[in-house]
Design a protein around this motif. Structure first.
Motif, PDB file in Angstrom:
ATOM      1  N   ASP A  39       0.784  -1.129  -0.102  1.00 31.15           N
ATOM      2  CA  ASP A  39       0.164  -0.197   0.136  1.00 31.15           C
ATOM      3  C   ASP A  39       0.809   1.160   0.030  1.00 31.15           C
ATOM      4  O   ASP A  39       0.480   2.034  -0.618  1.00 31.15           O
ATOM      5  N   ARG A  40       1.930   1.290   0.758  1.00 28.34           N
ATOM      6  CA  ARG A  40       2.749   2.233   0.977  1.00 28.34           C
ATOM      7  C   ARG A  40       3.745   2.698  -0.522  1.00 28.34           C
ATOM      8  O   ARG A  40       4.071   3.911  -0.661  1.00 28.34           O
ATOM      9  N   ILE A  41       4.197   1.589  -1.194  1.00 31.10           N
ATOM     10  CA  ILE A  41       4.713   1.453  -2.481  1.00 31.10           C
ATOM     11  C   ILE A  41       4.015   2.008  -3.379  1.00 31.10           C
ATOM     12  O   ILE A  41       4.328   3.274  -4.191  1.00 31.10           O
ATOM     13  N   PHE A  42       2.849   1.542  -3.497  1.00 33.91           N
ATOM     14  CA  PHE A  42       1.781   1.965  -4.904  1.00 33.91           C
ATOM     15  C   PHE A  42       1.117   3.266  -4.569  1.00 33.91           C
ATOM     16  O   PHE A  42      -0.325   2.996  -4.238  1.00 33.91           O
ATOM     17  N   THR A  43       1.646   4.269  -4.422  1.00 35.65           N
ATOM     18  CA  THR A  43       0.958   5.608  -4.196  1.00 35.65           C
ATOM     19  C   THR A  43       1.372   6.511  -5.144  1.00 35.65           C
ATOM     20  O   THR A  43       2.207   6.583  -6.016  1.00 35.65           O
ATOM     21  N   SER A  44       0.579   7.629  -5.524  1.00 36.11           N
ATOM     22  CA  SER A  44       0.667   8.693  -6.308  1.00 36.11           C
ATOM     23  C   SER A  44       2.157   9.415  -5.903  1.00 36.11           C
ATOM     24  O   SER A  44       2.887   9.917  -6.924  1.00 36.11           O
ATOM     25  N   ALA A  45       2.308   9.545  -4.866  1.00 34.63           N
ATOM     26  CA  ALA A  45       3.478  10.295  -4.215  1.00 34.63           C
ATOM     27  C   ALA A  45       4.788   9.673  -4.499  1.00 34.63           C
ATOM     28  O   ALA A  45       5.770  10.311  -4.848  1.00 34.63           O
ATOM     29  N   MET A  46       4.824   8.340  -4.549  1.00 35.70           N
ATOM     30  CA  MET A  46       6.019   7.395  -5.215  1.00 35.70           C
ATOM     31  C   MET A  46       6.254   7.761  -6.470  1.00 35.70           C
ATOM     32  O   MET A  46       7.703   7.843  -6.959  1.00 35.70           O
ATOM     33  N   LEU A  47       5.339   7.675  -7.350  1.00 31.52           N
ATOM     34  CA  LEU A  47       5.692   7.800  -8.747  1.00 31.52           C
ATOM     35  C   LEU A  47       6.183   9.303  -8.948  1.00 31.52           C
ATOM     36  O   LEU A  47       5.783  10.394  -8.629  1.00 31.52           O
ATOM     37  N   GLY A  48       7.587   9.357  -9.591  1.00 31.73           N
ATOM     38  CA  GLY A  48       8.173  10.686  -9.713  1.00 31.73           C
ATOM     39  C   GLY A  48       8.892  10.872  -8.753  1.00 31.73           C
ATOM     40  O   GLY A  48       9.552  12.031  -8.829  1.00 31.73           O
ATOM     41  N   GLY A  49       8.843  10.286  -7.487  1.00 35.37           N
ATOM     42  CA  GLY A  49       9.467  10.724  -6.380  1.00 35.37           C
ATOM     43  C   GLY A  49      10.831  10.085  -6.280  1.00 35.37           C
ATOM     44  O   GLY A  49      11.360   9.442  -7.181  1.00 35.37           O
ATOM     45  N   ASP A  50      11.585  10.488  -4.970  1.00 34.73           N
ATOM     46  CA  ASP A  50      13.169  10.019  -4.780  1.00 34.73           C
ATOM     47  C   ASP A  50      13.005   8.641  -4.629  1.00 34.73           C
ATOM     48  O   ASP A  50      12.396   7.883  -4.027  1.00 34.73           O
ATOM     49  N   ALA A  51      13.908   7.810  -5.293  1.00 32.13           N
ATOM     50  CA  ALA A  51      14.206   6.468  -5.050  1.00 32.13           C
ATOM     51  C   ALA A  51      14.714   5.937  -3.780  1.00 32.13           C
ATOM     52  O   ALA A  51      14.232   4.961  -3.055  1.00 32.13           O
ATOM     53  N   ALA A  52      15.219   7.035  -2.954  1.00 32.34           N
ATOM     54  CA  ALA A  52      15.526   6.814  -1.787  1.00 32.34           C
ATOM     55  C   ALA A  52      14.306   6.918  -0.648  1.00 32.34           C
ATOM     56  O   ALA A  52      14.328   5.813   0.262  1.00 32.34           O
TER      57      ALA A  52
END
Length: 231
Positions: A39-52
């Motif tokens: 759930d925490r991985i597949f979010t809008s915020a993760m896409l385009g966010g930092d790989a860290a």
């Protein structure tokens, strides 16, 4: 005099009323479901966010292949396309255990849960996408070839994928239609990934297929139609 009696006496002297709730009525805090790592991985915020930020949830990649990082998360195979330290795409093989709310990632309410998506509903709701396949003829035994459909959803994009072995009859009929019209070499060279004039036939044939892998993109992808897909 017990402790409760002492407190009651103090309150009475101060002109205060003390109400003691029965133990059986004592309030307990509501236990909200803790989001899983998926759930925490597949979010809008993760896409385009930092790989860290992604790897604070996933942990270190089990394997890197070019720009693609491979993770094992809660028993699920997750991949990330990372360029310039940013997450350009996230992918996962889906199952009853390995799923997520796609709409929470790309916005809207048109798609639903990853592990129950069928091609038919996507074809009906997102008609401007394109069908591609890594291979249709003379593919060898190294990998299981697959059919993909990539379409845009607002500022995001998504690819649904099904392995060919789950749709052998549909794959053979799509292949035959192209061979009859264009010749075997045209199909062996995967020219259908550049010329989408056979997509209408393919959409009719692959409607019953269920997605076995989902890719969500930070923005509509640009990749060479005659080259390998980046993820």
């Amino acid at each position: 005099m017990g402790f409760k009696d002492q407190i009651a006496a103090v309150c009475a002297a101060a002109g205060l009323a003390l109400v003691m709730a029965p133990a059986s009525q004592a309030a307990s805090p509501t236990q909200a479901r803790t989001p899983s790592k998926i759930d925490r991985i597949f979010t809008s915020a993760m896409l385009g966010g930092d790989a860290a930020a992604l790897e604070r949830v996933t942990g270190r990649a089990a394997q890197n292949a070019g720009d693609v990082r491979y993770y094992e998360v809660e028993g699920c195979a997750v991949q990330a396309l990372v360029r310039g330290g940013k997450v350009e795409a996230l992918a996962m093989e889906t199952s009853s255990r390995c799923t997520f709310n796609v709409d929470a990632v790309i916005g809207g309410d048109a798609i639903g849960t990853a592990n129950i998506i069928h091609f038919a509903e996507i074809f009906d709701n997102f008609q401007d996408g394109v069908l591609t396949a890594d291979c249709l003829m003379m593919c060898g035994n190294a990998v299981e070839p697959s059919i993909q459909y990539t379409f845009n959803v607002g500022r995001r994009a998504m690819t649904i994928e099904t392995v060919m072995v789950t749709q052998p009859e549909a794959t053979e009929r799509w292949q035959k239609a192209m061979v009859d019209a264009k010749g075997q070499d045209w199909v062996v060279d995967a020219s259908f990934n550049c010329d989408h004039s056979f997509d209408r036939i393919g959409k009719g044939l692959f409607r019953p297929a269920q997605a076995t892998r989902i890719v969500v993109w930070a923005s509509p992808p640009r990749f060479a139609c005659n080259g390998p897909r980046p993820i």
